[in-house]
Design a protein around this motif. Structure first.
Motif, PDB file in Angstrom:
ATOM      1  N   VAL A 158       6.433 118.177 107.361  1.00 27.39           N
ATOM      2  CA  VAL A 158       6.405 117.253 108.492  1.00 27.39           C
ATOM      3  C   VAL A 158       7.766 117.157 109.161  1.00 27.39           C
ATOM      4  CG1 VAL A 158       5.958 114.865 109.159  1.00 27.39           C
ATOM      5  CG2 VAL A 158       4.546 115.949 107.421  1.00 27.39           C
ATOM      6  N   LEU A 159       8.819 117.180 108.383  1.00 30.63           N
ATOM      7  CA  LEU A 159      10.187 116.990 108.866  1.00 30.63           C
ATOM      8  C   LEU A 159      10.973 118.278 108.665  1.00 30.63           C
ATOM      9  CD1 LEU A 159      12.304 114.879 109.849  1.00 30.63           C
ATOM     10  CD2 LEU A 159      12.697 114.340 107.457  1.00 30.63           C
ATOM     11  N   THR A 160      11.460 118.864 109.769  1.00 26.05           N
ATOM     12  CA  THR A 160      12.203 120.119 109.710  1.00 26.05           C
ATOM     13  C   THR A 160      13.494 119.974 110.504  1.00 26.05           C
ATOM     14  OG1 THR A 160      10.073 121.274 109.724  1.00 26.05           O
ATOM     15  CG2 THR A 160      12.031 122.604 110.083  1.00 26.05           C
ATOM     16  N   PHE A 161      14.584 120.515 109.963  1.00 27.78           N
ATOM     17  CA  PHE A 161      15.877 120.476 110.639  1.00 27.78           C
ATOM     18  C   PHE A 161      16.200 121.857 111.177  1.00 27.78           C
ATOM     19  CE2 PHE A 161      20.573 121.065 110.157  1.00 27.78           C
ATOM     20  CZ  PHE A 161      20.931 120.331 111.259  1.00 27.78           C
ATOM     21  N   GLU A 162      16.550 121.932 112.464  1.00 29.18           N
ATOM     22  CA  GLU A 162      17.000 123.171 113.088  1.00 29.18           C
ATOM     23  C   GLU A 162      18.501 123.057 113.332  1.00 29.18           C
ATOM     24  OE1 GLU A 162      14.931 124.033 116.702  1.00 29.18           O
ATOM     25  OE2 GLU A 162      13.298 125.016 115.637  1.00 29.18           O
ATOM     26  N   ALA A 163      19.281 123.781 112.554  1.00 30.32           N
ATOM     27  CA  ALA A 163      20.738 123.695 112.655  1.00 30.32           C
ATOM     28  C   ALA A 163      21.249 124.265 113.972  1.00 30.32           C
ATOM     29  CB  ALA A 163      21.387 124.413 111.480  1.00 30.32           C
ATOM     30  N   ALA A 164      20.623 125.325 114.452  1.00 24.96           N
ATOM     31  CA  ALA A 164      21.099 125.979 115.676  1.00 24.96           C
ATOM     32  C   ALA A 164      21.029 125.050 116.884  1.00 24.96           C
ATOM     33  CB  ALA A 164      20.292 127.245 115.942  1.00 24.96           C
ATOM     34  N   SER A 165      19.934 124.318 117.019  1.00 21.66           N
ATOM     35  CA  SER A 165      19.770 123.431 118.173  1.00 21.66           C
ATOM     36  C   SER A 165      20.177 121.985 117.872  1.00 21.66           C
ATOM     37  CB  SER A 165      18.318 123.453 118.645  1.00 21.66           C
ATOM     38  OG  SER A 165      17.462 122.948 117.633  1.00 21.66           O
ATOM     39  N   LYS A 166      20.605 121.730 116.631  1.00 25.64           N
ATOM     40  CA  LYS A 166      20.959 120.380 116.190  1.00 25.64           C
ATOM     41  C   LYS A 166      19.858 119.396 116.559  1.00 25.64           C
ATOM     42  CE  LYS A 166      25.949 120.832 116.118  1.00 25.64           C
ATOM     43  NZ  LYS A 166      27.217 120.308 116.575  1.00 25.64           N
ATOM     44  N   SER A 167      18.674 119.666 116.024  1.00 28.70           N
ATOM     45  CA  SER A 167      17.542 118.796 116.295  1.00 28.70           C
ATOM     46  C   SER A 167      16.634 118.740 115.076  1.00 28.70           C
ATOM     47  CB  SER A 167      16.764 119.263 117.527  1.00 28.70           C
ATOM     48  OG  SER A 167      16.280 120.571 117.326  1.00 28.70           O
ATOM     49  N   VAL A 168      15.835 117.691 115.047  1.00 34.44           N
ATOM     50  CA  VAL A 168      14.853 117.488 113.992  1.00 34.44           C
ATOM     51  C   VAL A 168      13.479 117.648 114.625  1.00 34.44           C
ATOM     52  CG1 VAL A 168      13.910 115.804 112.375  1.00 34.44           C
ATOM     53  CG2 VAL A 168      16.361 115.926 112.723  1.00 34.44           C
ATOM     54  N   LEU A 169      12.615 118.419 113.965  1.00 38.31           N
ATOM     55  CA  LEU A 169      11.261 118.623 114.452  1.00 38.31           C
ATOM     56  C   LEU A 169      10.298 117.809 113.608  1.00 38.31           C
ATOM     57  CD1 LEU A 169      11.294 122.491 114.944  1.00 38.31           C
ATOM     58  CD2 LEU A 169      11.572 120.743 116.676  1.00 38.31           C
ATOM     59  N   LEU A 170       9.411 117.091 114.266  1.00 40.19           N
ATOM     60  CA  LEU A 170       8.416 116.262 113.587  1.00 40.19           C
ATOM     61  C   LEU A 170       7.031 116.835 113.863  1.00 40.19           C
ATOM     62  CD1 LEU A 170       9.796 112.764 114.654  1.00 40.19           C
ATOM     63  CD2 LEU A 170      10.381 114.090 112.632  1.00 40.19           C
ATOM     64  N   ASP A 171       6.303 117.163 112.815  1.00 40.91           N
ATOM     65  CA  ASP A 171       4.949 117.692 112.938  1.00 40.91           C
ATOM     66  C   ASP A 171       3.964 116.592 112.537  1.00 40.91           C
ATOM     67  OD1 ASP A 171       2.709 119.253 113.172  1.00 40.91           O
ATOM     68  OD2 ASP A 171       3.026 120.339 111.286  1.00 40.91           O
ATOM     69  N   LEU A 172       3.675 115.716 113.498  1.00 36.55           N
ATOM     70  CA  LEU A 172       2.800 114.573 113.259  1.00 36.55           C
ATOM     71  C   LEU A 172       1.621 114.606 114.229  1.00 36.55           C
ATOM     72  CD1 LEU A 172       5.558 111.826 112.953  1.00 36.55           C
ATOM     73  CD2 LEU A 172       4.259 112.842 111.094  1.00 36.55           C
ATOM     74  N   PRO A 173       0.471 114.098 113.813  1.00 34.42           N
ATOM     75  CA  PRO A 173      -0.676 114.067 114.724  1.00 34.42           C
ATOM     76  C   PRO A 173      -0.517 112.965 115.780  1.00 34.42           C
ATOM     77  CG  PRO A 173      -1.281 113.112 112.617  1.00 34.42           C
ATOM     78  CD  PRO A 173       0.105 113.650 112.469  1.00 34.42           C
ATOM     79  N   VAL A 174      -1.280 113.105 116.864  1.00 39.19           N
ATOM     80  CA  VAL A 174      -1.251 112.117 117.947  1.00 39.19           C
ATOM     81  C   VAL A 174      -1.654 110.751 117.396  1.00 39.19           C
ATOM     82  CG1 VAL A 174      -2.287 111.474 120.151  1.00 39.19           C
ATOM     83  CG2 VAL A 174      -1.751 113.861 119.682  1.00 39.19           C
ATOM     84  N   GLY A 175      -0.912 109.733 117.797  1.00 43.14           N
ATOM     85  CA  GLY A 175      -1.189 108.366 117.370  1.00 43.14           C
ATOM     86  C   GLY A 175      -0.374 107.892 116.181  1.00 43.14           C
ATOM     87  N   SER A 176       0.412 108.784 115.591  1.00 45.04           N
ATOM     88  CA  SER A 176       1.244 108.392 114.453  1.00 45.04           C
ATOM     89  C   SER A 176       2.406 107.538 114.938  1.00 45.04           C
ATOM     90  CB  SER A 176       1.794 109.633 113.743  1.00 45.04           C
ATOM     91  OG  SER A 176       0.760 110.387 113.191  1.00 45.04           O
ATOM     92  N   LYS A 177       2.734 106.521 114.145  1.00 46.86           N
ATOM     93  CA  LYS A 177       3.859 105.629 114.446  1.00 46.86           C
ATOM     94  C   LYS A 177       4.760 105.565 113.228  1.00 46.86           C
ATOM     95  CE  LYS A 177       1.150 102.518 117.344  1.00 46.86           C
ATOM     96  NZ  LYS A 177       0.701 101.144 117.528  1.00 46.86           N
ATOM     97  N   GLY A 178       6.051 105.414 113.478  1.00 41.83           N
ATOM     98  CA  GLY A 178       6.957 105.306 112.352  1.00 41.83           C
ATOM     99  C   GLY A 178       8.394 105.120 112.780  1.00 41.83           C
ATOM    100  N   THR A 179       9.292 105.334 111.828  1.00 39.65           N
ATOM    101  CA  THR A 179      10.717 105.222 112.097  1.00 39.65           C
ATOM    102  C   THR A 179      11.437 106.436 111.508  1.00 39.65           C
ATOM    103  OG1 THR A 179      11.082 103.940 110.077  1.00 39.65           O
ATOM    104  CG2 THR A 179      10.769 102.704 112.119  1.00 39.65           C
ATOM    105  N   LEU A 180      12.459 106.858 112.223  1.00 37.29           N
ATOM    106  CA  LEU A 180      13.314 107.948 111.782  1.00 37.29           C
ATOM    107  C   LEU A 180      14.699 107.346 111.549  1.00 37.29           C
ATOM    108  CD1 LEU A 180      13.526 111.077 111.383  1.00 37.29           C
ATOM    109  CD2 LEU A 180      14.349 111.161 113.733  1.00 37.29           C
ATOM    110  N   ASN A 181      15.124 107.313 110.281  1.00 37.37           N
ATOM    111  CA  ASN A 181      16.439 106.768 109.933  1.00 37.37           C
ATOM    112  C   ASN A 181      17.419 107.912 109.748  1.00 37.37           C
ATOM    113  OD1 ASN A 181      15.818 103.967 109.763  1.00 37.37           O
ATOM    114  ND2 ASN A 181      14.700 104.410 107.876  1.00 37.37           N
ATOM    115  N   LEU A 182      18.539 107.814 110.436  1.00 37.70           N
ATOM    116  CA  LEU A 182      19.628 108.774 110.289  1.00 37.70           C
ATOM    117  C   LEU A 182      20.707 108.060 109.488  1.00 37.70           C
ATOM    118  CD1 LEU A 182      19.557 109.967 113.988  1.00 37.70           C
ATOM    119  CD2 LEU A 182      18.514 111.083 112.023  1.00 37.70           C
TER     120      LEU A 182
END
Length: 141
Positions: free
Chosen positions: A62-86
């Motif tokens: 579900v949670l993937t880090f791309e070092a090249a683009s300095k971004s986090v990818l989230l693979d969640l279905p439509v309607g999902s709610k939550g929090t991302l803590n850094l």
């Protein structure tokens, strides 16, 4: 120089080194607890374990880090709610919490290029179809 003076100078040097280390350790700043309400968080920890086990049952990353683009990818279905803590363990003032709501199909990209270089924990907690999930990644920017 005889043995007596050598032993005395060694003891004085040893005491000076120990006193220097004590002074340095007392003056250190930035030593903080991970959380202010440590005991309440400890009680809730079993819920986090259950949410992590639920995430493992999804059989997808579900949670993937791309070092090249300095971004986090989230693979969640439509309607999902939550929090991302850094979470920055070494510097609490840099911690951030982002709300996550998935409105579109596909991967959601969250840019983290604004974060200070170093070690981070990216913690994602979300609900999907009424069930709670949790995943954590340790990354270095």
């Amino acid at each position: 120089m005889d043995w007596g003076k050598g032993i005395l100078l060694s003891i004085i040097a040893f005491i000076a080194i120990i006193m220097t280390m004590v002074v340095i350790s007392v003056r250190m700043e930035g030593i903080e607890l991970v959380t202010d309400n440590y005991y309440e968080e400890e009680i809730k920890y079993q819920d986090r374990i259950d949410d992590t086990n639920s995430t493992l049952e999804l059989n997808r990353e579900v949670l993937t880090f791309e070092a090249a683009s300095k971004s986090v990818l989230l693979d969640l279905p439509v309607g999902s709610k939550g929090t991302l803590n850094l979470f920055r363990p070494s510097e609490r003032a840099l911690d951030q919490e982002l709300a996550v709501f998935i409105e579109d199909e596909g991967m959601k990209r969250v840019s983290i290029d604004h974060l200070k270089a170093g070690y981070w924990k990216v913690q994602l907690s979300w609900t999907e179809n009424g069930k709670s999930y949790y995943q954590e990644k340790k990354i270095t920017i």
